[in-house]
Design a protein around this motif. Structure first.
Motif, PDB file in Angstrom:
ATOM      1  N   GLN A  65       0.826  -1.206   0.000  1.00 26.02           N
ATOM      2  CA  GLN A  65       0.000   0.000   0.000  1.00 26.02           C
ATOM      3  C   GLN A  65       0.859   1.254   0.000  1.00 26.02           C
ATOM      4  OE1 GLN A  65      -3.782   0.259   2.217  1.00 26.02           O
ATOM      5  NE2 GLN A  65      -3.113  -1.634   3.223  1.00 26.02           N
ATOM      6  N   GLN A 297      -8.082  -6.050   1.247  1.00 25.04           N
ATOM      7  CA  GLN A 297      -7.791  -6.160  -0.179  1.00 25.04           C
ATOM      8  C   GLN A 297      -8.109  -7.535  -0.761  1.00 25.04           C
ATOM      9  OE1 GLN A 297      -3.866  -4.808  -1.123  1.00 25.04           O
ATOM     10  NE2 GLN A 297      -3.877  -5.681  -3.179  1.00 25.04           N
ATOM     11  N   TYR A 318     -10.366  -3.015  -3.596  1.00 25.09           N
ATOM     12  CA  TYR A 318     -10.213  -2.288  -2.337  1.00 25.09           C
ATOM     13  C   TYR A 318      -9.302  -1.068  -2.491  1.00 25.09           C
ATOM     14  CZ  TYR A 318      -9.107  -1.751   2.686  1.00 25.09           C
ATOM     15  OH  TYR A 318      -8.925  -1.291   3.967  1.00 25.09           O
ATOM     16  N   LEU A 319      -8.133  -1.259  -3.084  1.00 23.42           N
ATOM     17  CA  LEU A 319      -7.189  -0.158  -3.239  1.00 23.42           C
ATOM     18  C   LEU A 319      -7.769   0.957  -4.099  1.00 23.42           C
ATOM     19  CD1 LEU A 319      -3.811  -2.069  -3.780  1.00 23.42           C
ATOM     20  CD2 LEU A 319      -4.628  -0.986  -1.684  1.00 23.42           C
TER      21      LEU A 319
END
Length: 625
Positions: A65, A297, A318-319
């Motif tokens: 991330q 994620q 998700y990201l």
């Protein structure tokens, strides 16, 4: 238009954030860099903060991330929380996170490479710490993406109407305690923890202070037993690091996404936070509820939960979802046009088996303006003496069902809102060759939707294996087969009118979508949707214990976790009532003894009433046809 990955990344490991009490917190800072020279760019950028107990550097997903968002023009700070990995201080589960988090936000906002705006993000513990720091209103906090976080640790997610969620014990024995600083520095201690069979430990409850495997980590054992045994009326439960509900009026007013899922251990807390703070704040607030299990994620990309399959329509990135949110609120981009409330409505699948053997339950995304949904038709389904559920209130004067609850033989947990019920997988290889970080864990309960029947791997189950409702201590009430679909979305409430011959006991409730028999599932499929528990001494949402009088009838109100589901025509709506759900919750020994460590057991005769003056029922949030 979302930010493109046009930057290189420059990383400064172990930058020091000094908290107000002088503790140093190690923080890795990822900065956008010139892709050719690798030098950090001069232009200040918005910052994103992740605070984690899971090692900011070694766990690949966390480090990923940092690189992913830095490439897209964000400063990313990833910090080991107090007492974990590279950070100083002593770890005490969840405590200190409000002040430590607020100090870190203000430190980050004041860096020359930050433009003064700090967004926070993260899942589970990393969501919990976001709400904690928001109670302090730190300067610079500008947006939050809270995925699967808590609200009030006493009411749900840690204790639940007085009962303790044992996942915190198993967490502390595996991914929590197993990766404690002291354990990782002491090979002998690591070996002891790696050889703990958590399932065997739970089957021989109670776990007691000073005799648990955590005695080798005294600070870890101390916090576990504090959470297990501290009475509800203690100020311990009002701390801003574990009870945000008590501090809602002081919470930071910033744009926030409360993301969660129906089979997550924080499902109720996620909806509670949105429902309370959407009305208290001026900034934009969003609720996003899938049907995933616990996680971020990787979980969002799975089209199933446990033994229930929902289809590819449920999956999300998700990201990218977080990027669009932060681009909109921290960079001013036209990147976020989501409805205020969006949720995945389960059901309407064909009920066949997938290639992996899962039930094809199906579902689709729905949207709304508020939560609970404004046009909800709250409908009571009443229990009856013949085992049926009906929307007509019973008119009989005397009707009840009695069962014996033996705490030495609790009802096994089969899936549901379970997250950290793990044990290390036992291996034949020498432990010296298998450091904790490489030891896989296995689930003790399953997670998500499960057919409610025991099988050989079910913790605490003995042969012959079979449906839970065939147990003598499970009382099942079900509707006739539905002639038309019934759709629900929202909180689910159960009121059990009951008496006991014990000084204290528990009552549980579980809502089930009961499929008829089919070619793929000849015995049908009893799909759990949501459940809850109430400890008698804490009935009526009280914090101060009040033991019951044997034989007297009381109302026990249970808040099941919220859900959204279509019960199709031909299905039955089923409510299971009992007095245990183990190891999702600890077992009440029926003695009225201490909340934790009671070594005495009593069998309780518990009676459920389904009569005119005491109508046990479930209240469902029915959607308009």
């Amino acid at each position: 238009m979302v930010s493109a990955p046009k930057h290189g990344v420059a990383v400064h490991h172990d930058a020091t954030v000094e908290t107000r009490d002088g503790t140093s917190l190690a923080t890795d800072v990822y900065r956008p860099a010139d892709p050719e020279t690798g030098e950090p760019i001069d232009e200040p950028k918005p910052a994103l903060l992740v605070r984690t107990p899971y090692d900011k550097r070694e766990r690949q997903r966390v480090e990923q991330q940092g690189n992913w968002y830095a490439e897209r023009g964000y400063v990313v700070a990833i910090q080991d929380v107090r007492g974990r990995y590279a950070s100083d201080g002593e770890f005490y589960l969840l405590k200190n996170e409000a002040e430590d988090g607020a100090d870190t936000v203000e430190w980050l906002a004041d860096r020359p490479y930050c433009d003064g705006q700090v967004g926070t993000m993260g899942t589970s513990y990393m969501a919990w710490v976001q709400n904690a720091l928001a109670t302090q209103r730190p300067s610079g906090l500008a947006a939050m993406f809270v995925n699967q976080g808590a609200a009030n640790a006493w009411k749900a997610t840690l204790r639940h109407h007085g009962a303790f969620e044992l996942r915190w014990l198993t967490w502390s024995l595996t991914i929590g305690g197993g990766f404690a600083k002291r354990a990782l520095d002491d090979r002998d201690l690591e070996r002891r923890l790696a050889n703990v069979d958590t399932g065997d430990l739970l089957e021989n409850e109670p776990v007691t202070r000073g005799q648990s495997p955590l005695r080798h980590l005294p600070n870890y054992e101390a916090y576990v037993f504090d959470y297990m045994g501290t009475p509800g009326d203690d100020e311990f439960w009002s701390d801003p690091s574990i009870n945000f509900e008590a501090h809602y009026d002081e919470m930071a007013d910033v744009p926030t996404v409360y993301a969660g899922s129906w089979y997550d251990s924080y499902a109720k807390a996620t909806c509670d936070n949105f429902g309370a703070l959407a009305d208290r704040t001026e900034s934009d607030q969003f609720l996003l509820m899938g049907a995933w299990t616990h996680g971020g994620q990787s979980t969002w990309t799975k089209p199933y939960s446990g033994e229930a399959a929902f289809g590819e329509a449920m999956t999300r990135d998700y990201l990218e979802t977080k990027l669009r949110f932060f681009d909109h609120y921290l960079k001013g981009a036209d990147a976020w046009d989501e409805p205020r409330v969006q949720y995945f409505r389960m059901g309407s699948g064909d009920g066949a088996a997938t290639a992996e053997g899962r039930l094809r339950h199906g579902g689709e995304w729905q949207s709304g303006s508020d939560w609970p949904l404004p046009d909800t038709d709250w409908t009571a389904y009443y229990a009856r003496g013949d085992g049926t559920l009906d929307t007509e209130r019973p008119d009989v004067a005397d009707s009840s069902t009695t069962y014996e609850f033996d705490p030495r033989d609790p009802v096994p947990t089969l899936g549901g809102n379970c997250s950290s019920y793990y044990t290390f997988e036992q291996r034949d290889e020498p432990v010296e060759d298998l450091p904790l970080a490489d030891r896989p864990t296995i689930s003790l309960t399953g997670r998500g939707g499960y057919d409610q029947r025991t099988r050989p791997e079910t913790l605490g189950a003995d042969p012959p294996y079979g449906p839970l409702d065939e147990r003598a201590d499970v009382v099942a009430f079900r509707t006739p087969r539905l002639s038309e679909p019934v759709e629900i979305a929202g909180p689910v409430r159960v009121r059990i009118y009951a008496s006991t011959d014990a000084r204290d006991t528990d009552f549980t409730a579980k809502l089930i979508d009961e499929y008829p028999a089919s070619a793929d599932f000849p015995s049908g499929f009893a799909l759990n949707l949501t459940d809850s528990i109430c400890r008698a001494r804490y009935r009526g949402y009280r914090r101060e214990p009040d033991f019951v009088d044997p034989g007297e009838i009381y109302a026990f109100d249970l808040e099941l976790y919220p859900t959204a589901n279509v019960f199709e025509a031909g299905h039955r709506i089923r409510l299971d009532v009992s007095s245990s759900n183990y190891p999702r919750f600890d077992v009440n020994h029926n003695t009225g003894g201490a909340l934790a460590g009671d070594r005495e057991y009593e069998v309780a005769r518990n009676t459920i009433y389904h009569e005119a003056d005491h109508p046990t029922h479930v209240e469902l949030p029915v959607r308009p046809a």
